[in-house]
Design an enzyme around this catalytic site. Structure first.
Site, short mmCIF file in Angstrom:
data_model
loop_
_atom_site.label_atom_id
_atom_site.label_comp_id
_atom_site.label_asym_id
_atom_site.label_seq_id
_atom_site.Cartn_x
_atom_site.Cartn_y
_atom_site.Cartn_z
N ARG A 35 30.15 7.22 -23.70
CA ARG A 35 29.12 8.12 -24.22
C ARG A 35 29.39 9.51 -23.64
NH1 ARG A 35 25.16 5.30 -23.05
NH2 ARG A 35 24.25 6.13 -21.15
N ASP A 65 19.91 15.89 -18.60
CA ASP A 65 20.27 14.52 -19.01
C ASP A 65 21.72 14.59 -19.50
OD1 ASP A 65 20.47 12.01 -20.09
OD2 ASP A 65 18.92 12.26 -21.61
N HIS A 121 17.72 13.40 -28.37
CA HIS A 121 16.26 13.49 -28.30
C HIS A 121 15.90 14.86 -27.77
CE1 HIS A 121 16.99 12.78 -23.98
NE2 HIS A 121 17.84 11.84 -24.38
N GLU A 134 24.30 13.07 -27.88
CA GLU A 134 24.90 12.02 -27.06
C GLU A 134 25.42 10.82 -27.85
OE1 GLU A 134 21.99 9.72 -24.74
OE2 GLU A 134 20.46 11.15 -25.35
N GLU A 186 27.29 13.16 -23.38
CA GLU A 186 25.95 13.72 -23.61
C GLU A 186 25.82 15.10 -22.99
OE1 GLU A 186 22.75 11.51 -21.67
OE2 GLU A 186 21.29 12.42 -23.05
N ASP A 219 25.61 8.48 -16.49
CA ASP A 219 24.51 9.14 -17.20
C ASP A 219 23.49 9.47 -16.13
OD1 ASP A 219 22.32 9.87 -18.72
OD2 ASP A 219 22.49 8.22 -20.15
N ASP A 257 0.82 -1.22 0.00
CA ASP A 257 0.00 0.00 0.00
C ASP A 257 0.85 1.27 0.00
OD1 ASP A 257 1.01 -0.41 2.48
OD2 ASP A 257 -0.85 0.00 3.57
N HIS A 272 12.75 12.13 -22.44
CA HIS A 272 12.60 11.94 -23.89
C HIS A 272 11.35 12.73 -24.24
CE1 HIS A 272 14.96 7.90 -23.60
NE2 HIS A 272 15.71 8.95 -23.40
N TYR A 309 30.40 1.50 -28.09
CA TYR A 309 30.31 0.41 -27.11
C TYR A 309 30.85 -0.86 -27.76
CZ TYR A 309 26.93 3.96 -25.83
OH TYR A 309 26.32 5.17 -25.58
N HIS A 325 22.29 3.38 -30.72
CA HIS A 325 21.20 4.31 -30.38
C HIS A 325 21.29 5.57 -31.22
CE1 HIS A 325 23.91 6.81 -27.90
NE2 HIS A 325 24.39 5.70 -27.37
N HIS A 352 21.25 0.93 -20.38
CA HIS A 352 20.46 1.36 -19.22
C HIS A 352 20.83 0.57 -17.96
CE1 HIS A 352 17.25 3.43 -21.93
NE2 HIS A 352 18.34 4.14 -21.78
N1 GLY Z 1 19.41 8.89 -19.85
C1 GLY Z 1 18.57 8.55 -20.92
C2 GLY Z 1 19.08 9.05 -22.17
O1 GLY Z 1 20.20 9.47 -22.26
O2 GLY Z 1 18.38 9.13 -23.14
MN MN Z 2 21.31 10.26 -20.68
MN MN Z 3 19.59 11.31 -23.32
#
Ligand code: GLY
Ligand code: MN
Ligand code: MN
Length: 436
Positions: free
Chosen positions: A408, A266, A349, A380, A410, A255, A34, A356, A384, A345, A238
């Site tokens: 990465r 982000d 975005h 970004e 970003e 990240d 709950d 996103h 990899y 990827h 992720h």
């Molecule tokens: N942290 C999610 C992305 O970079 O899109």
């Molecule tokens: Mn990110």
């Molecule tokens: Mn991102």
């Protein structure tokens, strides 16, 4: 701020003419038994109202004589509020949130009809809650059954997304102020993480430093589950377990972004745990950094959104060829997506109320989205070298010295009238400034 919510509603109403738009609050969600997660309002609902309680419905009926903006909310209830928190209630829905009329949510079925029976169209975004979708469809069906008697009523349902989301795509000065704050807190947290990282520490210790700063600076918390990925964990896009003990000679990919005032940052940085890159790490890092800088240079008003990704892919592909990780002619490799095992990827975005964020990336195949001032996006790129990657038939075996490296970089970028502004530029990324 209420003036701005009102202005957004007016703008939306001017676009829906004699339609009626219906927005539902986000459901609350159970953490266990709950106990619920902290409530987070649906971004469309919040954008139009600033109202952050569950069990609410907002109706915009521009054609209605008196009630153009109606809120259905949970009524005040002293006992329930003692247990589960403050409710705004019916009166404040009008006085504070500017509704022309407000009702208890329990009266939705009964009261909704009057706001849609004369509308030409219903604007509604089908959500995950099937029973609420059914409720709206049932109303519509009921009205269509009696349509012949009146000759008025909604003859269609249209998704509110395209209209509203094109508004959300371009940020106002008030929104940008919040986004800059979310970015600044994120920057501070990443700098702290870099200072605090050393061999022997656990990923979660770094996460704690980051999230400590998010809260301490007045943020809501992480914008998404923070990724603190050392060594080969960086190859899991992720990765959120954050349980591993970091070792010298490894990279750490972080990240993490901050939610502040409902807006998000982000940010990703990758740097050596022990202070110095190995030759392989450095070679790959240089490529990703070059790709990121080249992609950032494409963020200009008037340029197609897709140039950002295309530019990054070209630099990354050329870099992989130079290192002998893939081989062939660059254009052909790009066309055949031979970079994809190493870059799976997109290059970014939209960013805003959602991490996103909403908004289209192209208007059909031959009609690119053109960047315009006020848009905020991430850039970004990454590389990899995922363990156990099987090379394509015409491609070489992957030399083990590359395997397990994940990188990465970003940043969050605002499109400005004469170029762009990197909101997260203060987090170091040049080789000389991430080495110690
Ligand atoms: N942290 C999610 C992305 O970079 O899109
Ligand atoms: Mn990110
Ligand atoms: Mn991102």
């Amino acid at each position: 701020m209420q003036a701005e919510y009102r202005q957004r509603r007016e703008q939306l109403m001017s676009k829906i003419g004699s339609g009626t738009a219906i927005f539902r609050s986000a459901p609350s969600s159970v953490m266990h038994n709950d106990v619920e997660y902290n409530y987070r309002q649906d971004s469309d609902f919040f954008y139009l109202t600033g109202f952050n309680e569950a069990q609410a419905v907002a109706v915009l009926a521009p054609h209605h004589a008196e009630h153009r903006f109606v809120l259905f909310v949970q009524p005040k209830d002293r006992e329930k509020e003692v247990w589960s928190g403050y409710r705004c209630g019916i009166e404040a829905a009008k006085e504070v949130y500017g509704a022309d009329e407000a009702y208890p949510i329990a009266e939705l079925d009964e009261k909704l009809t009057q706001y849609i029976e004369k509308a030409e169209r219903i604007y509604y975004h089908l959500g995950r809650d099937r029973s609420f979708n059914d409720k709206i469809l049932n109303h519509w069906q009921g009205l269509m059954r009696t349509y012949p008697k009146r000759g008025t009523g909604p003859i269609g349902i249209e998704d509110s997304g395209p209209i509203l989301h094109s508004m959300r795509l371009v940020k106002s000065p008030t929104e940008l102020e919040l986004m800059r704050k979310a970015a600044d807190i994120g920057v501070e947290a990443h700098i702290r993480a870099m200072e605090f990282t050393q061999p022997g520490r656990y990923e979660y210790e770094i996460q704690a430093e980051i999230e400590h700063i998010f809260k301490k600076r007045g943020g809501i918390g992480p914008a998404y589950p923070s990724i603190v990925a050392s060594g080969a964990n960086a190859c899991v896009l992720h990765y959120v377990e954050n349980t591993r003990q970091m070792q010298d000679k490894e990279l750490l990919l972080i990240d993490a972004g901050c939610a502040y005032g409902y807006y998000n940052s982000d940010i990703t940085r990758t740097f050596p745990v022990g202070g110095k890159f190995t030759a392989e790490q450095k070679a790959l890092y240089e490529i990703v950094l070059e790709a990121q800088l080249a992609a950032l240079a494409q963020v200009q008003p008037g340029k197609p959104y897709k140039n950002i990704h295309d530019t990054a892919v070209r630099v990354l592909t050329s870099g992989l060829v130079e290192l002998g990780i893939i081989k062939g002619e660059i254009d052909k490799l790009i066309e055949e997506e031979k970079y994809k095992p190493f870059y799976m990827h997109r290059t970014g975005h939209w960013l805003g109320l959602d991490v996103h964020d909403v908004g289209v990336y192209q208007h059909g195949d031959d009609n690119p989205q053109i960047l315009q001032p006020g848009q905020v996006l991430t850039v970004e790129p990454g590389l990899y070298i995922v363990p156990d990657t099987k090379p394509a038939e015409d491609q070489p075996e992957i030399d083990p010295r590359w395997v397990g490296i994940g990188i990465r970089i970003e940043d969050d970028v605002l499109v400005t009238p004469d170029g762009h502004d990197v909101l997260t530029a203060k987090v170091p990324k040049a080789i000389a400034s991430v080495e110690r």
